[in-house]
Design a protein around this motif. Structure first.
Motif, PDB file in Angstrom:
ATOM      1  N   LYS A  24       1.148  -1.495   0.096  1.00  0.00           N
ATOM      2  CA  LYS A  24       0.151  -0.004   0.080  1.00  0.00           C
ATOM      3  C   LYS A  24       0.856   1.353  -0.604  1.00  0.00           C
ATOM      4  N   PHE A  25       2.285   1.413   1.191  1.00  0.00           N
ATOM      5  CA  PHE A  25       2.967   2.422   0.981  1.00  0.00           C
ATOM      6  C   PHE A  25       3.433   2.244  -0.564  1.00  0.00           C
ATOM      7  N   ALA A  27       2.156   1.723  -2.855  1.00  0.00           N
ATOM      8  CA  ALA A  27       1.319   1.956  -3.882  1.00  0.00           C
ATOM      9  C   ALA A  27       0.966   3.319  -4.072  1.00  0.00           C
ATOM     10  N   SER A  28       0.955   4.347  -3.330  1.00  0.00           N
ATOM     11  CA  SER A  28       1.132   5.662  -2.458  1.00  0.00           C
ATOM     12  C   SER A  28       1.861   6.248  -3.412  1.00  0.00           C
ATOM     13  N   PHE A  29       3.449   5.838  -3.507  1.00  0.00           N
ATOM     14  CA  PHE A  29       4.055   6.371  -3.365  1.00  0.00           C
ATOM     15  C   PHE A  29       4.119   6.638  -5.078  1.00  0.00           C
ATOM     16  N   SER A  31       0.832   6.114  -6.765  1.00  0.00           N
ATOM     17  CA  SER A  31       0.876   7.980  -7.278  1.00  0.00           C
ATOM     18  C   SER A  31       0.998   8.898  -6.862  1.00  0.00           C
ATOM     19  N   ALA A  32       2.133   9.447  -6.127  1.00  0.00           N
ATOM     20  CA  ALA A  32       2.986  10.399  -5.294  1.00  0.00           C
ATOM     21  C   ALA A  32       3.368  11.030  -6.397  1.00  0.00           C
ATOM     22  N   GLU A  35       1.595  11.904 -10.035  1.00  0.00           N
ATOM     23  CA  GLU A  35       0.961  13.366  -9.804  1.00  0.00           C
ATOM     24  C   GLU A  35       1.898  14.485  -9.904  1.00  0.00           C
TER      25      GLU A  35
END
Length: 108
Positions: A24-25, A27-29, A31-32, A35
């Motif tokens: 999850k980390f 995936a968030s990284f 995604s950032a 962006e």
């Protein structure tokens, strides 16, 4: 608390809960990263002029310049993404191997 189940609890924590949290980390990284460096936007607007310059006589030049600059930016973004993904895979595999390697060191 029964200490007999402590190794099972550790294995459940390490190989299930922690790996899900690590995934999850990452995936968030990622995604950032998308962006911040706007790789999908660069790909979507690849053939558009760089600064939406639609004046007579400048459309062709603006598109050519936009394609040239966006090609360079896309290559740099893809290189950074490949490096990040390789690091993530290395960290993920290292995290999975760490308890096994620690136990293996006790017997060598």
């Amino acid at each position: 608390m029964n200490y007999v189940f402590l190794p099972v609890m550790f294995l459940k924590f390490w190989f299930i809960e922690s790996l899900v949290a690590l995934f999850k980390f990452f995936a968030s990284f990622n995604s950032a990263f998308f962006e911040l460096f706007s790789l999908p936007l660069l790909l979507r607007t690849y053939f558009q002029p760089l600064k939406n310059e639609y004046r007579q006589g400048l459309v062709g030049f603006s598109r050519a310049l936009g394609i040239f600059i966006k090609t360079f930016l896309i290559m740099v973004n893809l290189l950074m993404l490949i490096i990040i993904l390789a690091l993530e895979i290395f960290i993920f595999v290292s995290f999975m191997i760490f308890p096994i390697a620690t136990v293996a060191l006790l017997f060598y």
